[in-house]
Motif scaffolding. Structure first.
Motif, PDB file in Angstrom:
ATOM      1  N   VAL A 132       0.860  -1.181   0.000  1.00  0.00           N
ATOM      2  CA  VAL A 132       0.000   0.000   0.000  1.00  0.00           C
ATOM      3  C   VAL A 132       0.898   1.234   0.000  1.00  0.00           C
ATOM      4  N   SER A 133       0.501   2.274  -0.735  1.00  0.00           N
ATOM      5  CA  SER A 133       1.322   3.479  -0.801  1.00  0.00           C
ATOM      6  C   SER A 133       0.499   4.730  -0.515  1.00  0.00           C
ATOM      7  N   LEU A 134       1.124   5.645   0.223  1.00  0.00           N
ATOM      8  CA  LEU A 134       0.635   7.016   0.332  1.00  0.00           C
ATOM      9  C   LEU A 134       1.580   7.864  -0.507  1.00  0.00           C
ATOM     10  N   MET A 135       1.044   8.517  -1.530  1.00  0.00           N
ATOM     11  CA  MET A 135       1.873   9.290  -2.446  1.00  0.00           C
ATOM     12  C   MET A 135       1.512  10.765  -2.384  1.00  0.00           C
ATOM     13  N   LEU A 136       2.535  11.621  -2.468  1.00  0.00           N
ATOM     14  CA  LEU A 136       2.378  13.063  -2.358  1.00  0.00           C
ATOM     15  C   LEU A 136       3.051  13.726  -3.550  1.00  0.00           C
ATOM     16  N   PHE A 137       2.405  14.758  -4.104  1.00  0.00           N
ATOM     17  CA  PHE A 137       2.932  15.425  -5.292  1.00  0.00           C
ATOM     18  C   PHE A 137       2.730  16.931  -5.192  1.00  0.00           C
ATOM     19  N   ARG A 138       3.744  17.649  -5.617  1.00  0.00           N
ATOM     20  CA  ARG A 138       3.662  19.112  -5.743  1.00  0.00           C
ATOM     21  C   ARG A 138       4.190  19.479  -7.128  1.00  0.00           C
ATOM     22  N   TYR A 139       3.324  20.068  -7.953  1.00  0.00           N
ATOM     23  CA  TYR A 139       3.683  20.421  -9.320  1.00  0.00           C
ATOM     24  C   TYR A 139       3.822  21.939  -9.410  1.00  0.00           C
ATOM     25  N   ASP A 140       5.045  22.422  -9.365  1.00  0.00           N
ATOM     26  CA  ASP A 140       5.261  23.872  -9.364  1.00  0.00           C
ATOM     27  C   ASP A 140       5.105  24.481 -10.749  1.00  0.00           C
ATOM     28  N   VAL A 141       5.532  23.767 -11.787  1.00  0.00           N
ATOM     29  CA  VAL A 141       5.394  24.259 -13.154  1.00  0.00           C
ATOM     30  C   VAL A 141       4.893  23.106 -14.021  1.00  0.00           C
TER      31      VAL A 141
END
Length: 304
Positions: free
Chosen positions: A108-117
């Motif tokens: 099981v995965s908890l995934m986090l993303f931040r897309y600045d551009v």
């Protein structure tokens, strides 16, 4: 008068009308941003990766669009946990099977993303997903070999249960265009060389899921040296599709059996999914403090 930096305009995506940043990349270029212009942005390390990926125009439920969706500057993290295969099976469609690291144990995965551009402007998202066996790939020996590849972040096959985002365009494109379980909420993600933090709000403004952990020591890679792929399975209009995401990793680190992880499972849609999966323990934490990605539009696929 509102600050120009926060002004919005409206666009049509299929049968939906969404607000987007006025003067932003999507407003000006509709998924066809000139790479030379992106290269001039100081947040973007390079555009070499994207020069090898020509875009094509396709018809989709969100109208005519261009694919892949390019993410020119982003950070991401993934907490990998063991969970009972029986709990995972109860949460995924019968056509899919959990990828097992040992008899009775899945991932099981908890995934986090931040897309600045990116082509659809700045946004953040988080996901609860499970690793699944590559569809139409049978045999226990093959499955065991796939585990090594999956946990090595080389080519993971996944079924996503929750995928909240913080912008309308990301929600409509992701839900209507790709078939992902996306909704809009307040969502903060910050990943730097020292710490990784995230807070996903529930419908009442409280904590759905919150996360904090030391960022693993980072190693730098040349563009194209370390490219991972993620194949996600979704159902759209009753038909199975696969979505390919290619990530060009420029700075990354991994911690096995990570310490100092603070995972708060509150009340909300993500929290419900995590509890239902019954994660046992965290076995790996990966963080990318510099990365880029190309997200392709889904294509029909037979999972049998």
């Amino acid at each position: 008068m509102a600050n120009a930096a926060h002004e919005t305009t409206e666009v049509e995506l299929g049968d939906k009308t969404v607000a987007i940043p006025k003067g932003g990349l999507f407003d000006r270029y509709r998924m066809d941003v000139p790479l030379d212009e992106v290269a001039a942005d100081p947040r973007v390390p390079s555009v070499d990766f994207f020069r090898t990926l020509p875009k094509t125009q396709v018809e989709s439920p969100i109208g005519t669009t261009r694919t892949p969706n390019f993410y020119y500057a982003m950070t991401s993290a993934r907490l990998t946990m063991l969970a009972p295969s029986s709990a995972i099976r109860r949460r995924i469609p019968d056509e899919l099977a959990p990828l097992e690291v040992a008899p009775g144990l899945g991932v099981v995965s908890l995934m986090l993303f931040r897309y600045d551009v990116c082509d659809i402007d700045f946004y953040t998202e988080a996901a609860v997903g499970v690793a699944v066996r590559p569809a139409r790939n049978g045999g226990l020996t093959t499955a065991i070999a796939d585990v090594v590849t999956a946990l090595g972040d080389d080519h993971l096959h996944s079924y996503v249960l929750s995928l909240p985002v913080n912008t309308e365009i990301a929600q409509v494109r992701g839900h209507d265009g790709y078939g992902f379980p996306k909704w809009v909420t307040d969502l903060d993600v910050d990943i730097d060389a020292s710490r990784t933090t995230a807070r996903i709000a529930n419908a009442n403004g409280g904590v759905d899921v919150a996360f904090s952990a030391p960022t693993p020591k980072q190693k730098s890679f040349a563009s194209g040296e370390k490219v991972s792929t993620l194949t996600s399975y979704t159902k759209r209009d009753g038909a199975w599709h696969t979505t390919l995401n290619q990530t060009n990793i420029l700075a990354s680190g991994t911690a096995l059996f990570p310490r100092g992880v603070d995972l708060e499972i509150g009340e909300g849609r993500m929290a419900d999914d995590l509890r239902a999966l019954k994660p046992i323990r965290a076995i790996q934490f990966d963080a990318n403090t510099s990365a880029q990605a190309a997200l392709h539009m889904p294509v029909p696929f037979s999972v049998r």
